[in-house]
Motif scaffolding. Sequence first.
Motif, PDB file in Angstrom:
ATOM      1  N   MET A 187     -15.425  -0.809  -9.891  1.00 61.78           N
ATOM      2  CA  MET A 187     -15.193  -1.149  -8.483  1.00 61.78           C
ATOM      3  C   MET A 187     -15.296   0.114  -7.649  1.00 61.78           C
ATOM      4  O   MET A 187     -14.563   1.079  -7.862  1.00 61.78           O
ATOM      5  N   LYS A 188     -16.217   0.122  -6.687  1.00 62.76           N
ATOM      6  CA  LYS A 188     -16.329   1.258  -5.757  1.00 62.76           C
ATOM      7  C   LYS A 188     -15.343   1.027  -4.614  1.00 62.76           C
ATOM      8  O   LYS A 188     -15.457   0.066  -3.856  1.00 62.76           O
ATOM      9  N   ILE A 189     -14.341   1.924  -4.510  1.00 62.98           N
ATOM     10  CA  ILE A 189     -13.315   1.802  -3.482  1.00 62.98           C
ATOM     11  C   ILE A 189     -13.519   2.903  -2.457  1.00 62.98           C
ATOM     12  O   ILE A 189     -13.539   4.088  -2.798  1.00 62.98           O
ATOM     13  N   LEU A 190     -13.683   2.505  -1.212  1.00 62.13           N
ATOM     14  CA  LEU A 190     -13.866   3.435  -0.105  1.00 62.13           C
ATOM     15  C   LEU A 190     -12.600   3.439   0.741  1.00 62.13           C
ATOM     16  O   LEU A 190     -12.073   2.378   1.084  1.00 62.13           O
ATOM     17  N   ILE A 191     -12.087   4.625   1.051  1.00 62.89           N
ATOM     18  CA  ILE A 191     -10.878   4.776   1.867  1.00 62.89           C
ATOM     19  C   ILE A 191     -11.267   5.414   3.189  1.00 62.89           C
ATOM     20  O   ILE A 191     -11.948   6.449   3.202  1.00 62.89           O
ATOM     21  N   LEU A 192     -10.835   4.821   4.293  1.00 65.05           N
ATOM     22  CA  LEU A 192     -11.023   5.404   5.614  1.00 65.05           C
ATOM     23  C   LEU A 192      -9.682   5.892   6.134  1.00 65.05           C
ATOM     24  O   LEU A 192      -8.765   5.100   6.354  1.00 65.05           O
ATOM     25  N   GLY A 193      -9.558   7.206   6.317  1.00 67.53           N
ATOM     26  CA  GLY A 193      -8.337   7.773   6.875  1.00 67.53           C
ATOM     27  C   GLY A 193      -7.555   8.590   5.868  1.00 67.53           C
ATOM     28  O   GLY A 193      -7.289   8.132   4.753  1.00 67.53           O
ATOM     29  N   ALA A 194      -7.176   9.822   6.272  1.00 68.00           N
ATOM     30  CA  ALA A 194      -6.433  10.724   5.394  1.00 68.00           C
ATOM     31  C   ALA A 194      -5.026  10.957   5.915  1.00 68.00           C
ATOM     32  O   ALA A 194      -4.489  12.060   5.820  1.00 68.00           O
ATOM     33  N   GLY A 195      -4.420   9.909   6.506  1.00 65.64           N
ATOM     34  CA  GLY A 195      -3.003   9.954   6.812  1.00 65.64           C
ATOM     35  C   GLY A 195      -2.209   9.544   5.585  1.00 65.64           C
ATOM     36  O   GLY A 195      -2.762   9.428   4.473  1.00 65.64           O
ATOM     37  N   PRO A 196      -0.905   9.295   5.721  1.00 62.26           N
ATOM     38  CA  PRO A 196      -0.088   8.933   4.562  1.00 62.26           C
ATOM     39  C   PRO A 196      -0.599   7.727   3.779  1.00 62.26           C
ATOM     40  O   PRO A 196      -0.559   7.735   2.544  1.00 62.26           O
ATOM     41  N   ARG A 214      -4.125   9.015  -4.021  1.00 60.33           N
ATOM     42  CA  ARG A 214      -3.255   9.550  -5.070  1.00 60.33           C
ATOM     43  C   ARG A 214      -3.049   8.517  -6.176  1.00 60.33           C
ATOM     44  O   ARG A 214      -3.067   8.847  -7.375  1.00 60.33           O
ATOM     45  N   ARG A 215      -2.872   7.268  -5.799  1.00 63.89           N
ATOM     46  CA  ARG A 215      -2.665   6.224  -6.802  1.00 63.89           C
ATOM     47  C   ARG A 215      -3.919   6.012  -7.650  1.00 63.89           C
ATOM     48  O   ARG A 215      -3.834   5.787  -8.862  1.00 63.89           O
ATOM     49  N   LEU A 216      -5.082   6.098  -7.023  1.00 60.88           N
ATOM     50  CA  LEU A 216      -6.332   5.957  -7.776  1.00 60.88           C
ATOM     51  C   LEU A 216      -6.487   7.065  -8.804  1.00 60.88           C
ATOM     52  O   LEU A 216      -6.914   6.828  -9.938  1.00 60.88           O
ATOM     53  N   ASP A 271     -17.239  -1.795  -2.779  1.00 62.27           N
ATOM     54  CA  ASP A 271     -16.807  -3.106  -3.261  1.00 62.27           C
ATOM     55  C   ASP A 271     -15.516  -3.528  -2.555  1.00 62.27           C
ATOM     56  O   ASP A 271     -15.330  -4.686  -2.227  1.00 62.27           O
ATOM     57  N   ALA A 272     -14.629  -2.530  -2.346  1.00 62.27           N
ATOM     58  CA  ALA A 272     -13.387  -2.771  -1.608  1.00 62.27           C
ATOM     59  C   ALA A 272     -13.202  -1.619  -0.617  1.00 62.27           C
ATOM     60  O   ALA A 272     -13.380  -0.454  -0.968  1.00 62.27           O
ATOM     61  N   LEU A 273     -12.856  -1.969   0.600  1.00 63.37           N
ATOM     62  CA  LEU A 273     -12.640  -0.979   1.660  1.00 63.37           C
ATOM     63  C   LEU A 273     -11.161  -0.969   2.028  1.00 63.37           C
ATOM     64  O   LEU A 273     -10.617  -1.975   2.488  1.00 63.37           O
ATOM     65  N   ILE A 274     -10.493   0.167   1.819  1.00 59.05           N
ATOM     66  CA  ILE A 274      -9.119   0.369   2.282  1.00 59.05           C
ATOM     67  C   ILE A 274      -9.213   1.189   3.563  1.00 59.05           C
ATOM     68  O   ILE A 274      -9.624   2.348   3.537  1.00 59.05           O
ATOM     69  N   THR A 275      -8.866   0.580   4.673  1.00 59.70           N
ATOM     70  CA  THR A 275      -9.015   1.256   5.961  1.00 59.70           C
ATOM     71  C   THR A 275      -7.651   1.427   6.617  1.00 59.70           C
ATOM     72  O   THR A 275      -6.840   0.503   6.637  1.00 59.70           O
ATOM     73  N   CYS A 315      -0.494   2.913  -1.907  1.00 61.97           N
ATOM     74  CA  CYS A 315      -0.298   2.773  -3.352  1.00 61.97           C
ATOM     75  C   CYS A 315      -0.347   1.307  -3.782  1.00 61.97           C
ATOM     76  O   CYS A 315      -0.998   0.953  -4.776  1.00 61.97           O
ATOM     77  N   GLU A 316       0.335   0.477  -3.036  1.00 60.03           N
ATOM     78  CA  GLU A 316       0.464  -0.925  -3.439  1.00 60.03           C
ATOM     79  C   GLU A 316      -0.854  -1.684  -3.340  1.00 60.03           C
ATOM     80  O   GLU A 316      -1.128  -2.565  -4.165  1.00 60.03           O
ATOM     81  N   VAL A 317      -1.678  -1.373  -2.341  1.00 61.86           N
ATOM     82  CA  VAL A 317      -2.948  -2.096  -2.250  1.00 61.86           C
ATOM     83  C   VAL A 317      -3.877  -1.677  -3.387  1.00 61.86           C
ATOM     84  O   VAL A 317      -4.652  -2.501  -3.909  1.00 61.86           O
ATOM     85  N   VAL A 318      -3.794  -0.439  -3.840  1.00 66.57           N
ATOM     86  CA  VAL A 318      -4.567  -0.025  -5.013  1.00 66.57           C
ATOM     87  C   VAL A 318      -4.080  -0.772  -6.249  1.00 66.57           C
ATOM     88  O   VAL A 318      -4.887  -1.262  -7.058  1.00 66.57           O
ATOM     89  N   ASN A 319      -2.766  -0.878  -6.418  1.00 61.70           N
ATOM     90  CA  ASN A 319      -2.238  -1.647  -7.552  1.00 61.70           C
ATOM     91  C   ASN A 319      -2.721  -3.083  -7.523  1.00 61.70           C
ATOM     92  O   ASN A 319      -2.997  -3.694  -8.570  1.00 61.70           O
ATOM     93  N   ARG A 320      -2.815  -3.637  -6.334  1.00 58.88           N
ATOM     94  CA  ARG A 320      -3.303  -5.009  -6.212  1.00 58.88           C
ATOM     95  C   ARG A 320      -4.769  -5.100  -6.634  1.00 58.88           C
ATOM     96  O   ARG A 320      -5.159  -6.009  -7.376  1.00 58.88           O
ATOM     97  N   LEU A 321      -5.566  -4.152  -6.171  1.00 58.69           N
ATOM     98  CA  LEU A 321      -6.998  -4.180  -6.490  1.00 58.69           C
ATOM     99  C   LEU A 321      -7.254  -3.955  -7.972  1.00 58.69           C
ATOM    100  O   LEU A 321      -8.128  -4.591  -8.573  1.00 58.69           O
ATOM    101  N   LEU A 322      -6.504  -3.043  -8.578  1.00 50.59           N
ATOM    102  CA  LEU A 322      -6.765  -2.701  -9.974  1.00 50.59           C
ATOM    103  C   LEU A 322      -6.077  -3.640 -10.954  1.00 50.59           C
ATOM    104  O   LEU A 322      -6.624  -3.929 -12.021  1.00 50.59           O
TER     105      LEU A 322
END
Length: 464
Positions: free
Chosen positions: A1-10, A17-19, A250-254, A431-438
């Motif tokens: 799964m290709k995970i793309l993250i937009l934003g480097a805030g908390p 970090r969770r990935l 595949d999944a976008l965390i924004t 963290c939790e949305v990564v746990n959900r995806l994985l």
Amino acid sequence: MKILILGAGPAGLGAARRLVDAGHQDWELWEAEGGPGGLSRSETDEHGFTWDIGGHVMFSHYGTFDSVMDEALGEGGWIDHERESWIRIAGAWVPYPFQYNIHRLPPEDCLRCLKGLLAVHCADGRRPANFEEFIRRSFGEGLAELFMLPYNFKVWAYPPSRLATGWIGDRVAMPDLNKIAESVVMKQDNVSWGPNNTFRFPKFGGTGAIWRAVAGGLPQEKLHFSQRAIRVDSKRRTVTFEDGVQVGYDALITTMPLDELIAMSDLAELRAPAESLKYSSVHVVGVGLNGKPAPDLATKCWMYFPEAVNPCFRVTLFSNYSPSNVPDIDRYWSLMGEVSESPAKPVDADAVTDEVVQGMIATGLIEKRSDVHHTWTRRVERAYPTPALGRDEALHRILPELERHGIYSRGRFGAWKYEVSNMDHSLMQGCEVVNRLLYGSPELTLWFPAVVNQMHPVYGKDWL
């Protein structure tokens, strides 16, 4: 799964970090600004004074968050504080929470508040239609008119009648008539309420030092700064950036503001509900000062100002958080004020700094203008995600629809839930949305704010 993250805030850093901890390799993080932190970044001005982008304090509902913080700055990287916060009103200093310490008020104001509390104690239990009704029914007319209504307009920059009530939870100290009566009769302060009655702060570099350290512990080749997204194609699952680079996912965390995300996406059907999302801006005014604070300020952390004489809704004695926030603690100290703005509460940006200094003088924070060494000002366009009427209905339509297209909007403005928008909440949303995806794990913070806000951090030790 290709995970793309937009934003480097908390939130974005929490997801990254969770990935890494999960051993997932196929991810990248893209950030519009030149460095990490988002709204939790800090700046050091040309005079050597450090400022946060707003008044941040470090406390937590999660053991996992605490562990990340401990690792980020180490055991010796923090200063521990006991909260000492106050309200300046009617010429008096009243400890926070205001409603538990009205014995400090002039007698006529104290009596007015007590009469209002006694009246609502016997009132009916109808559900309030908005936050103003909630205030009047819960606190009585005295507390409502004296403090709760004027202060909440100053902080939210919207009339409380335009705010909903579902966000309140542990954000408002509900009046306990027995405790208040005891405080009035015995003339004793009651200051222990709230999740942030103790907090910690970085020794060096302001709040932003935390997030620079967290980002520094990630694989640097996966982090892309100064890359602003301008287009999200939900059908092709691609993000296009300002320089023309296009990246698939595949999944976008924004974690970008939810309304901005919808505006740059092809999901036109979500633009109407997004119009229900309101926010306020904040002018952060740092005032560097010569000398030392007056004795009655020396131990204070932050102060609230419901009255118009000071335009700030909050002023932080920022040099008390850490001596390194000023270049020489024996010669300088610093105050940091915040002034809210919205279409319902306009602010003259050209005059706000001078008005803040004058308000600080008028309320006894500064003795005279010549004490001011210099000022520093930043306007934060999106500071508070407003829990406006209609917000929850909009979010329950928008967020699930985005997820049908593999888009997960999280964080302070990504999820638009003020009640879970502190730094600990935001990191854990990532963290939790990564746990959900994985792993298919449920997300607790986003959907059950009342649950996480009542948790003790020890219960989160094995969260992940």
